[in-house]
Design a protein around this motif. Structure first.
Motif, PDB file in Angstrom:
ATOM      1  N   PHE B 100       4.984 -42.743 -38.673  1.00  0.00           N
ATOM      2  CA  PHE B 100       4.019 -43.139 -37.650  1.00  0.00           C
ATOM      3  C   PHE B 100       4.113 -44.649 -37.434  1.00  0.00           C
ATOM      4  O   PHE B 100       4.219 -45.402 -38.397  1.00  0.00           O
ATOM      5  CB  PHE B 100       2.584 -42.776 -38.077  1.00  0.00           C
ATOM      6  CG  PHE B 100       2.344 -41.314 -38.156  1.00  0.00           C
ATOM      7  CD1 PHE B 100       2.592 -40.623 -39.349  1.00  0.00           C
ATOM      8  CD2 PHE B 100       1.880 -40.614 -37.055  1.00  0.00           C
ATOM      9  CE1 PHE B 100       2.366 -39.240 -39.415  1.00  0.00           C
ATOM     10  CE2 PHE B 100       1.663 -39.244 -37.128  1.00  0.00           C
ATOM     11  CZ  PHE B 100       1.910 -38.553 -38.308  1.00  0.00           C
ATOM     12  N   PHE B 101       4.069 -45.053 -36.193  1.00  0.00           N
ATOM     13  CA  PHE B 101       4.186 -46.469 -35.854  1.00  0.00           C
ATOM     14  C   PHE B 101       2.929 -46.903 -35.103  1.00  0.00           C
ATOM     15  O   PHE B 101       2.388 -46.152 -34.294  1.00  0.00           O
ATOM     16  CB  PHE B 101       5.413 -46.723 -34.990  1.00  0.00           C
ATOM     17  CG  PHE B 101       6.699 -46.520 -35.733  1.00  0.00           C
ATOM     18  CD1 PHE B 101       7.301 -45.260 -35.784  1.00  0.00           C
ATOM     19  CD2 PHE B 101       7.315 -47.581 -36.406  1.00  0.00           C
ATOM     20  CE1 PHE B 101       8.483 -45.077 -36.478  1.00  0.00           C
ATOM     21  CE2 PHE B 101       8.486 -47.397 -37.092  1.00  0.00           C
ATOM     22  CZ  PHE B 101       9.087 -46.142 -37.142  1.00  0.00           C
ATOM     23  N   ASP B 117      -3.124 -40.625 -41.323  1.00  0.00           N
ATOM     24  CA  ASP B 117      -4.404 -41.233 -41.686  1.00  0.00           C
ATOM     25  C   ASP B 117      -4.281 -42.749 -41.819  1.00  0.00           C
ATOM     26  O   ASP B 117      -5.120 -43.494 -41.326  1.00  0.00           O
ATOM     27  CB  ASP B 117      -4.928 -40.636 -42.998  1.00  0.00           C
ATOM     28  CG  ASP B 117      -5.403 -39.214 -42.792  1.00  0.00           C
ATOM     29  OD1 ASP B 117      -5.255 -38.374 -43.719  1.00  0.00           O
ATOM     30  OD2 ASP B 117      -5.911 -38.921 -41.688  1.00  0.00           O
ATOM     31  N   SER B 118      -3.259 -43.185 -42.509  1.00  0.00           N
ATOM     32  CA  SER B 118      -3.104 -44.630 -42.694  1.00  0.00           C
ATOM     33  C   SER B 118      -2.762 -45.301 -41.367  1.00  0.00           C
ATOM     34  O   SER B 118      -3.196 -46.432 -41.101  1.00  0.00           O
ATOM     35  CB  SER B 118      -2.038 -44.942 -43.757  1.00  0.00           C
ATOM     36  OG  SER B 118      -0.876 -44.173 -43.532  1.00  0.00           O
ATOM     37  N   ALA B 119      -2.021 -44.608 -40.516  1.00  0.00           N
ATOM     38  CA  ALA B 119      -1.707 -45.167 -39.193  1.00  0.00           C
ATOM     39  C   ALA B 119      -2.981 -45.289 -38.362  1.00  0.00           C
ATOM     40  O   ALA B 119      -3.186 -46.286 -37.653  1.00  0.00           O
ATOM     41  CB  ALA B 119      -0.687 -44.294 -38.466  1.00  0.00           C
ATOM     42  N   ILE B 120      -3.851 -44.304 -38.463  1.00  0.00           N
ATOM     43  CA  ILE B 120      -5.107 -44.332 -37.702  1.00  0.00           C
ATOM     44  C   ILE B 120      -5.966 -45.502 -38.153  1.00  0.00           C
ATOM     45  O   ILE B 120      -6.574 -46.197 -37.325  1.00  0.00           O
ATOM     46  CB  ILE B 120      -5.866 -42.994 -37.875  1.00  0.00           C
ATOM     47  CG1 ILE B 120      -5.178 -41.895 -37.066  1.00  0.00           C
ATOM     48  CG2 ILE B 120      -7.318 -43.138 -37.448  1.00  0.00           C
ATOM     49  CD1 ILE B 120      -5.715 -40.519 -37.313  1.00  0.00           C
ATOM     50  N   ARG B 125      -8.225 -50.805 -36.181  1.00  0.00           N
ATOM     51  CA  ARG B 125      -8.685 -52.177 -36.458  1.00  0.00           C
ATOM     52  C   ARG B 125      -8.015 -53.100 -35.471  1.00  0.00           C
ATOM     53  O   ARG B 125      -6.780 -53.154 -35.402  1.00  0.00           O
ATOM     54  CB  ARG B 125      -8.291 -52.590 -37.878  1.00  0.00           C
ATOM     55  CG  ARG B 125      -9.167 -51.982 -38.933  1.00  0.00           C
ATOM     56  CD  ARG B 125      -9.136 -52.808 -40.204  1.00  0.00           C
ATOM     57  NE  ARG B 125     -10.008 -52.168 -41.183  1.00  0.00           N
ATOM     58  CZ  ARG B 125      -9.601 -51.633 -42.332  1.00  0.00           C
ATOM     59  NH1 ARG B 125      -8.315 -51.686 -42.661  1.00  0.00           N
ATOM     60  NH2 ARG B 125     -10.448 -51.062 -43.145  1.00  0.00           N
ATOM     61  N   LEU B 126      -8.796 -53.853 -34.721  1.00  0.00           N
ATOM     62  CA  LEU B 126      -8.254 -54.724 -33.679  1.00  0.00           C
ATOM     63  C   LEU B 126      -8.738 -56.152 -33.884  1.00  0.00           C
ATOM     64  O   LEU B 126      -9.879 -56.387 -34.265  1.00  0.00           O
ATOM     65  CB  LEU B 126      -8.689 -54.227 -32.294  1.00  0.00           C
ATOM     66  CG  LEU B 126      -8.097 -52.884 -31.945  1.00  0.00           C
ATOM     67  CD1 LEU B 126      -9.003 -52.090 -31.029  1.00  0.00           C
ATOM     68  CD2 LEU B 126      -6.751 -53.058 -31.274  1.00  0.00           C
TER      69      LEU B 126
END
Lengths: 397, 195
Positions: B100-101, B117-120, B125-126
């Protein structure tokens, strides 16, 4: 609240609700079927095969192609159900909206064909109730409503004809009665005039000694009876030439109070007048005369009452009419007189002209009203005058 | 009769609403993390529950999911805008690399993750982004931070490249947040040092 809605609105609401409810099962079924179709065709073996093809592909380009194929397959799996559901729902909403609008338009046209004639019928009935017997319904309609309109117009025509015939008959009867009364009244003074003249002539022929005395007494009698005849003619002239009322909106209670005040010195007069009565389209002068006649009659009838005359005057609004009641505590009207009290020249008073009640009845009739009485001797009498309220009145000049 | 018909019509309306509703917890924007430096005022944001179960499935197909965060700073007294910025993140799954990128507008590099999950977490977070230069901070004014999140449109290869609006997965509701007024003195390094 629903009961008070017009027929058109009720039909609108009912049709709209019915259509919405009718399309519900159909849409639910198509949604269910679509979802079921969407769930078909998913084969794990295909996905596994596509995944393996990525691993087995040689170059990057082949891998990308295999990956693209797998991506498409997975997208189809994930989105098929969502997109089909959304499309079916959107289509069904749009379709329902169009059908609803179409049905409402058709319903409006259809219902108007029923409600418009019914509205005309309602208006015509009100006009008929307001005694406009020349009004006819000009709306064309088919079926039962058309038959109803035809029947109404026929009924109005028959009523108008019957009213004209009745009016003519009543006028004839009234004038016959007047002619008979006048003939009777004229005969009364003519008899003593004739007798006096014959006596005078007889004395003259016989050259009687008391001729000068006889001349004096007979000419006195003749002149008195001629006076009575003149009075009779004047009374008749006043009745026959009674002018048409000049109608204006007037407060009835103020007329009743004014006239009652004029006669308070002659007896006890109690007024119970309803507040906020609508103004009536009447000739103030004529109505004063009518009320005045009733009060004078009441005072005359009760002049021998034990505690003196006690007159009750009341006004009340009742179903489109203002009812004015004048009650007295006199001895009542004898049964044999009750049929004649409104006749011209009829009187029970010693020095009455016999015109009062006849004129009162004439005045009330000219105002499209009604006069009636209740009397049970030895109890007093009660006269009731009913004058209609006029909507959208046009005042006279 | 009328009651029954009305009941049927009402159930029909509810079916419409229910049929198109996407389930899942409500998307929430957390309060901003504010960092005050000599250069200016920086904010970072975290959005919770961005990916509903249906959106996760779509992300796993390799479809690109774009997230936008529209952040703003207002003068608390008059509500006048002081600055506006748009932050963006994108998440996609590479079927060849099985990874996932995540790309972000505030990062030059692309982040790589083994699990969705970790990609989400990373994509949700922005920031940080500078909202106001330090020299422009007015200590006498109260400042209000605002943010609104939006999912973008994405192209679907299986539909011949047709775009779909991913806001469908949020039931077309945009989550937003508005902070209480923060005194300008707390956003000024000079003032804070003076205290």
């Amino acid at each position: 609240m629903i009961r008070n809605l017009s027929l058109k609105t009720k039909m609108f609401l009912f049709l709209s609700t019915l259509l919405l409810a009718a399309t519900g099962p159909l849409i639910a079924y198509s949604l269910k079927t679509s979802r079921a179709l969407a769930d078909l065709g998913t084969d794990p073996a295909i996905e596994a095969s596509l995944s393996r093809s990525i691993e087995l592909s040689g170059g990057d380009s082949e891998k990308q192609n295999a990956a693209a194929a797998l991506k498409k397959y997975r997208q189809i799996q994930v989105l098929k159900r969502t997109l089909i559901t959304r499309d079916v729902l959107l289509f069904s909403m749009a379709y329902s909206g169009v059908v609803l609008l179409f049905a409402m338009a058709i319903g409006y046209l259809f219902i108007s064909r029923i409600t418009r004639p019914l509205q005309s019928l309602t208006l015509a009935t009100r006009k008929l109730g307001a005694k406009d017997l020349d009004y006819r319904i000009d709306v064309r309609a088919g079926g039962e409503v058309g038959q109803l309109i035809e029947s109404f117009n026929q009924m109005a025509e028959d009523l108008s004809r019957a009213r004209r015939e009745l009016s003519l008959a009543e006028r004839k009867a009234a004038w016959s009665q007047v002619a008979r009364t006048i003939a009777h009244e004229i005969k009364n003074p003519l008899t003593p005039i004739r007798l006096s003249t014959e006596r005078l002539y007889d004395k003259f022929l016989k050259e009687s000694e008391d001729f000068p005395l006889v001349i004096a007494s007979t000419t006195s009698t003749i002149l008195a009876e001629i006076g009575n005849l003149e009075k009779l003619v004047d009374t008749f002239h006043r009745y026959a030439k009674f002018p048409d009322p000049v109608l204006r909106l007037e407060p009835m209670n103020s007329i009743l109070s004014e006239v009652a005040d004029l006669y308070r010195g002659q007896g006890e007069i109690n007024c119970r007048l309803q507040d906020n009565l609508p103004d009536l389209l009447i000739d103030r002068g004529q109505m004063r005369e009518a009320v005045s006649n009733l009060i004078k009659n009441a005072l005359e009838a009760a002049k021998n009452a034990q505690r003196g005359p006690v007159i009750g005057i009341s006004s009340r609004l009742d179903r489109g009419f203002v009812n004015i009641r004048v009650e007295d505590n006199g001895g009542g009207i004898q049964a044999e007189d009750q049929k004649k009290i409104f006749q011209l020249y009829f009187t029970t008073k010693e020095h009455g002209s016999g015109i009062g009640l006849a004129l009162t009845e004439r005045i009330v009739g000219l105002h499209n009203g009604n006069i009636s009485f209740e009397s049970t001797p030895p109890h007093g009498s009660c006269f009731v005058v009913s004058i209609p309220i006029v909507h959208n009145p046009k005042e006279g000049k | 009769m009328q009651f029954i018909v009305s009941l049927l019509a009402a159930s029909r309306i509810f079916a419409f609403l229910g049929g198109s509703f996407v389930g899942g917890p409500e998307v929430l924007i957390g309060p901003p993390e504010i960092v005050v430096t000599a250069a200016g005022v920086h904010t970072s944001w975290e959005i919770q529950n961005v990916y509903s179960p249906e959106l996760r499935k779509l992300a796993e197909t390799g479809t690109f999911v774009r997230l936008y965060l529209l952040v703003g700073l207002e003068n608390g007294q008059g509500g006048q805008p002081v600055s506006r910025k748009t932050l963006e993140s994108g998440l996609f799954y590479d079927l060849v690399q099985n990874q996932f990128f995540v790309i972000k507008s505030t990062l030059a590099d692309t982040l790589r993750f083994a699990t969705l999950d970790s990609a989400i977490v990373a994509a949700s977070r922005l920031g940080p982004v500078m909202m106001l230069a330090g020299a422009h901070v007015d200590p006498s004014v109260g400042y209000v931070f605002t943010a609104q999140a939006v999912l973008g449109k994405t192209s679907i290869d299986a539909l011949g490249g047709r775009s779909i609006d991913l806001m469908h997965y949020w039931n077309y509701r945009r989550p937003g947040i508005r902070t209480e007024p923060i005194p300008g003195s707390e956003l000024s390094v000079v003032q804070r040092n003076a205290k």
